[in-house]
Write a protein that holds these residues in place. Structure first.
Motif, short mmCIF file in Angstrom:
data_model
loop_
_atom_site.label_atom_id
_atom_site.label_comp_id
_atom_site.label_asym_id
_atom_site.label_seq_id
_atom_site.Cartn_x
_atom_site.Cartn_y
_atom_site.Cartn_z
N ALA A 24 0.83 -1.20 0.00
CA ALA A 24 0.00 0.00 0.00
C ALA A 24 0.87 1.25 0.00
N SER A 25 0.42 2.24 -0.71
CA SER A 25 1.08 3.56 -0.68
C SER A 25 0.01 4.63 -0.59
N GLY A 26 0.42 5.81 -0.24
CA GLY A 26 -0.52 6.89 -0.08
C GLY A 26 -0.83 7.17 1.36
N ARG A 27 -1.03 6.12 2.12
CA ARG A 27 -1.22 6.25 3.55
C ARG A 27 -1.11 4.86 4.15
N SER A 28 -0.98 4.80 5.45
CA SER A 28 -0.92 3.51 6.14
C SER A 28 -2.29 2.84 6.08
N PHE A 29 -2.31 1.54 5.84
CA PHE A 29 -3.59 0.84 5.88
C PHE A 29 -3.61 -0.19 7.03
N SER A 30 -2.86 0.15 8.09
CA SER A 30 -2.78 -0.77 9.22
C SER A 30 -4.12 -0.99 9.90
N SER A 31 -5.04 -0.04 9.81
CA SER A 31 -6.35 -0.20 10.45
C SER A 31 -7.39 -0.77 9.50
N TYR A 32 -7.00 -1.02 8.26
CA TYR A 32 -7.94 -1.47 7.24
C TYR A 32 -8.12 -2.98 7.26
N CYS A 33 -9.26 -3.41 6.80
CA CYS A 33 -9.43 -4.80 6.42
C CYS A 33 -8.85 -4.97 5.00
N VAL A 34 -8.03 -5.98 4.81
CA VAL A 34 -7.44 -6.24 3.49
C VAL A 34 -7.83 -7.64 3.05
N GLY A 35 -8.32 -7.74 1.85
CA GLY A 35 -8.76 -9.03 1.34
C GLY A 35 -8.07 -9.39 0.05
N TRP A 36 -8.04 -10.68 -0.21
CA TRP A 36 -7.59 -11.21 -1.49
C TRP A 36 -8.78 -11.85 -2.19
N PHE A 37 -8.92 -11.54 -3.47
CA PHE A 37 -9.94 -12.13 -4.31
C PHE A 37 -9.26 -12.69 -5.56
N ARG A 38 -9.96 -13.54 -6.28
CA ARG A 38 -9.39 -14.07 -7.52
C ARG A 38 -10.48 -14.25 -8.55
N GLN A 39 -10.06 -14.17 -9.81
CA GLN A 39 -10.99 -14.35 -10.92
C GLN A 39 -10.34 -15.24 -11.97
N ALA A 40 -10.95 -16.39 -12.16
CA ALA A 40 -10.50 -17.33 -13.18
C ALA A 40 -11.19 -17.00 -14.49
N PRO A 41 -10.60 -17.41 -15.62
CA PRO A 41 -11.23 -17.13 -16.92
C PRO A 41 -12.65 -17.66 -16.99
N GLY A 42 -13.55 -16.80 -17.41
CA GLY A 42 -14.93 -17.21 -17.58
C GLY A 42 -15.72 -17.33 -16.29
N LYS A 43 -15.12 -16.96 -15.17
CA LYS A 43 -15.81 -17.08 -13.87
C LYS A 43 -15.89 -15.71 -13.19
N GLU A 44 -16.78 -15.63 -12.23
CA GLU A 44 -16.90 -14.42 -11.45
C GLU A 44 -15.76 -14.34 -10.42
N ARG A 45 -15.47 -13.13 -10.02
CA ARG A 45 -14.45 -12.94 -8.99
C ARG A 45 -14.96 -13.52 -7.67
N GLU A 46 -14.07 -14.17 -6.94
CA GLU A 46 -14.47 -14.82 -5.69
C GLU A 46 -13.51 -14.46 -4.57
N PHE A 47 -14.02 -14.54 -3.37
CA PHE A 47 -13.25 -14.26 -2.17
C PHE A 47 -12.26 -15.38 -1.90
N VAL A 48 -11.06 -14.98 -1.43
CA VAL A 48 -10.04 -15.96 -1.06
C VAL A 48 -9.72 -15.89 0.43
N ALA A 49 -9.34 -14.71 0.91
CA ALA A 49 -8.94 -14.56 2.30
C ALA A 49 -8.97 -13.08 2.68
N ALA A 50 -9.08 -12.81 3.98
CA ALA A 50 -9.06 -11.44 4.47
C ALA A 50 -8.41 -11.40 5.84
N ILE A 51 -7.89 -10.21 6.17
CA ILE A 51 -7.27 -10.00 7.47
C ILE A 51 -7.65 -8.61 7.95
N ASN A 52 -7.95 -8.48 9.24
CA ASN A 52 -8.37 -7.17 9.72
C ASN A 52 -7.25 -6.50 10.53
#
Length: 123
Positions: A24-52
């Motif tokens: 992250a740049s611009g500001r600290s995101f230490s208080s943010y929830c950060v998630g990972w998502f993924r999108q396979a070809p021909g599929k909708e984007r889906e949730f993978v993992a998150a950390i608060n």
């Protein structure tokens, strides 16, 4: 404003490992929830993992026990360690950040997104 940049994607054989980074740049995101998502070809984007902000984590059932999300507050970076990779893990992986102090699996909650990094797992 927070800018997110993913890195660490690539081509790996089934059973291998990769570690993705979300810086992250611009500001600290230490208080943010950060998630990972993924999108396979021909599929909708889906949730993978998150950390608060307190390092509580949440995982999709499909990656539990194989993927680990973590964060480095000093480096202002969130990581996704991916082990025992399978061909079905092939996708573009995106990180996202939300300034609220929750822990979210719903992509509509997230305000900031990176451009994505390609992960390809060969069989």
């Amino acid at each position: 404003q927070v800018q997110l940049v993913e890195s660490g994607g690539g081509l790996v054989q089934a059973g291998g490992s990769l570690r993705l980074s979300c810086a992250a740049s611009g500001r600290s995101f230490s208080s943010y929830c950060v998630g990972w998502f993924r999108q396979a070809p021909g599929k909708e984007r889906e949730f993978v993992a998150a950390i608060n902000w307190s390092s509580l984590t949440l995982y999709a059932d499909s990656v539990k026990g194989r993927f680990t999300i973590s964060r480095d507050f000093v480096q202002n970076t969130v990581y996704l360690q991916m082990n025992s990779l399978k061909p079905e893990d092939t996708a573009i992986y995106y990180c996202a950040a939300d300034p609220d102090r929750g822990l979210w699996s719903v992509e509509g909650v997230y305000d900031y997104w990176g451009q994505g990094t390609q992960v390809t797992v060969s069989s």
